[in-house]
Design an enzyme around this catalytic site. Sequence first.
Site, PDB file in Angstrom:
ATOM      1  N   TRP A 103       0.723  -1.105   0.025  1.00  0.00           N
ATOM      2  CA  TRP A 103      -0.045  -0.110  -0.085  1.00  0.00           C
ATOM      3  C   TRP A 103       0.683   1.155  -0.174  1.00  0.00           C
ATOM      4  O   TRP A 103       0.696   2.200  -0.685  1.00  0.00           O
ATOM      5  CB  TRP A 103      -1.156   0.032   1.371  1.00  0.00           C
ATOM      6  CG  TRP A 103      -2.199  -0.881   1.071  1.00  0.00           C
ATOM      7  CD1 TRP A 103      -2.094  -2.136   2.091  1.00  0.00           C
ATOM      8  CD2 TRP A 103      -2.999  -1.391   0.021  1.00  0.00           C
ATOM      9  NE1 TRP A 103      -3.227  -2.899   1.527  1.00  0.00           N
ATOM     10  CE2 TRP A 103      -3.513  -2.291   0.391  1.00  0.00           C
ATOM     11  CE3 TRP A 103      -3.136  -0.356  -0.884  1.00  0.00           C
ATOM     12  CZ2 TRP A 103      -4.936  -2.870  -0.607  1.00  0.00           C
ATOM     13  CZ3 TRP A 103      -4.284  -0.968  -2.028  1.00  0.00           C
ATOM     14  CH2 TRP A 103      -5.207  -2.357  -1.508  1.00  0.00           C
ATOM     15  N   ASP A 174      -1.652   6.819   6.162  1.00  0.00           N
ATOM     16  CA  ASP A 174      -2.817   5.983   5.595  1.00  0.00           C
ATOM     17  C   ASP A 174      -2.887   4.818   7.039  1.00  0.00           C
ATOM     18  O   ASP A 174      -2.223   4.038   7.223  1.00  0.00           O
ATOM     19  CB  ASP A 174      -2.203   5.215   4.546  1.00  0.00           C
ATOM     20  CG  ASP A 174      -3.290   4.106   4.235  1.00  0.00           C
ATOM     21  OD1 ASP A 174      -4.056   3.713   4.818  1.00  0.00           O
ATOM     22  OD2 ASP A 174      -3.077   3.428   3.164  1.00  0.00           O
ATOM     23  N   LYS A 198     -12.210  -1.736   6.778  1.00  0.00           N
ATOM     24  CA  LYS A 198     -11.639  -2.705   7.670  1.00  0.00           C
ATOM     25  C   LYS A 198     -12.027  -2.535   9.373  1.00  0.00           C
ATOM     26  O   LYS A 198     -12.559  -3.425   9.873  1.00  0.00           O
ATOM     27  CB  LYS A 198     -10.154  -2.776   7.615  1.00  0.00           C
ATOM     28  CG  LYS A 198      -9.312  -3.236   6.501  1.00  0.00           C
ATOM     29  CD  LYS A 198      -9.153  -2.224   5.520  1.00  0.00           C
ATOM     30  CE  LYS A 198      -8.611  -3.008   4.015  1.00  0.00           C
ATOM     31  NZ  LYS A 198      -7.611  -2.178   3.229  1.00  0.00           N
TER      32      LYS A 198
HETATM   33  C1  LIG Z   1      -7.391  -1.789   2.078  1.00  0.00           C
HETATM   34  C2  LIG Z   1      -6.095  -0.676   2.128  1.00  0.00           C
HETATM   35  C3  LIG Z   1      -6.070   0.306   1.365  1.00  0.00           C
HETATM   36  C4  LIG Z   1      -6.953   0.325  -0.157  1.00  0.00           C
HETATM   37  O1  LIG Z   1      -8.330   0.745   0.377  1.00  0.00           O
HETATM   38  P1  LIG Z   1      -9.555   1.277  -0.633  1.00  0.00           P
HETATM   39  O2  LIG Z   1     -10.521   1.830   0.140  1.00  0.00           O
HETATM   40  O3  LIG Z   1     -10.032   0.010  -1.367  1.00  0.00           O
HETATM   41  O4  LIG Z   1      -8.869   2.111  -1.884  1.00  0.00           O
HETATM   42  C5  LIG Z   1      -5.079   1.240   1.203  1.00  0.00           C
HETATM   43  N1  LIG Z   1      -4.395   1.191   2.271  1.00  0.00           N
HETATM   44  C6  LIG Z   1      -4.432   0.402   3.197  1.00  0.00           C
HETATM   45  C7  LIG Z   1      -3.298   0.387   4.500  1.00  0.00           C
HETATM   46  C8  LIG Z   1      -5.284  -0.797   3.122  1.00  0.00           C
HETATM   47  O5  LIG Z   1      -5.345  -1.584   4.031  1.00  0.00           O
END
Ligand SMILES: *Cc1c(COP(=O)(O)O)cnc(C)c1O
Length: 361
Positions: A103, A174, A198
Amino acid sequence: MGRIHNFSAGPAVLPQEVLEQARDEMLDYRGSGMSVMEMSHRSKEYLAIIEGAEQLVRELMGVPANYKILFQQGGATLQFAMVPMNLLTRPDQIADYILTGSWSKKAAKEAKLFTSGVRHPASSEKVNFTRIPRQEELQLTPDAAYVHMTSNNTIFGTEYFYTPATGNVPLVADMSSNILSRPVDVSLFGLIYAGAQKNLGPSGVTLVIVREDLLGRKGGLPSMLDYKVQVENQSMLNTPPTYAIYILGLVLQWVKKQGGVAAIEGRNMRKAARLYDAIDQSGFYLCPTEKESRSRMNVPFTLAKAELTDTFLAEAKKAGLVSLKGHRSVGGMRASIYNAMPESGVDALIAFMRDFQARHG
Ligand SMILES: *Cc1c(COP(=O)(O)O)cnc(C)c1O
């Protein structure tokens, strides 16, 4: 068959109480005679929902008054682009991206569309992202526009247990896969973002917390992609993902009822410790990640007898333990044990692992 134990990395398990409440309110939301899905986003009822959700984010995370809270669309992935688009003012400006997994690499890739100055203060790619770089390893650029980090690496199962000190350079995180799993000091960050699917709710909404002084740095952006315009319109420049925000609000109320983020953290620590201990003590299961970097949210593990992986997954599924397949870049298994995974779910997994070992070990 009733509810199973869902170890999916995302979209992921939601608290059963939240689903039950959504069910009870489905046809007639609190006497309105309609579902939240059917409601105008400008209605009095809906404004109470979105403002209530915002207020709970502020309360549960202790968000200081000089930060704005946004509910955006496009997932965390759109934030990979919105962050550089909004925070960089020159096409050669430095942006520091700490690389700790897929990511963070994807985030850095988007930033390269907006500047030739993407740098990596540290990377754990050489060790297949099995650890988080320490503060003293970070070669930060003193005049960078910002430093980007991925606080929990969903695929590789590592997590920061410190907040990088970046001096006057804003820290952008993030937090998609560990937001609200433990207390964080929001004042140490310039911007935080997290896709909801999540730890916060269903997919379709992304939480953004941004410090006021970072708004409006760059002009000429499309309205939807401009944090300042989104703030001015209180996340309602266009129709927001109304139902996803409603569920997110219910999840926040659930977190509060559990005793808040500190109580949730205690439970997450117990869940993770029990699972990692079971793996380490088994002599049959292996965890690839460095002990000090191990995520409390995503627990990757493999079998010493790798040829049994498919059998493990098939038998686990029969036992009501699903979505345990590891990401293809790591292999083996991954148990995602977000806030909504009850301790009894982790205990059921451990009991199954012991039983499987007894039969195949
Ligand atoms: C799942 C995830 C993403 C992607 O998220 P989307 O909402 O599908 O764009 C980005 N960063 C992390 C750390 C993730 O776990």
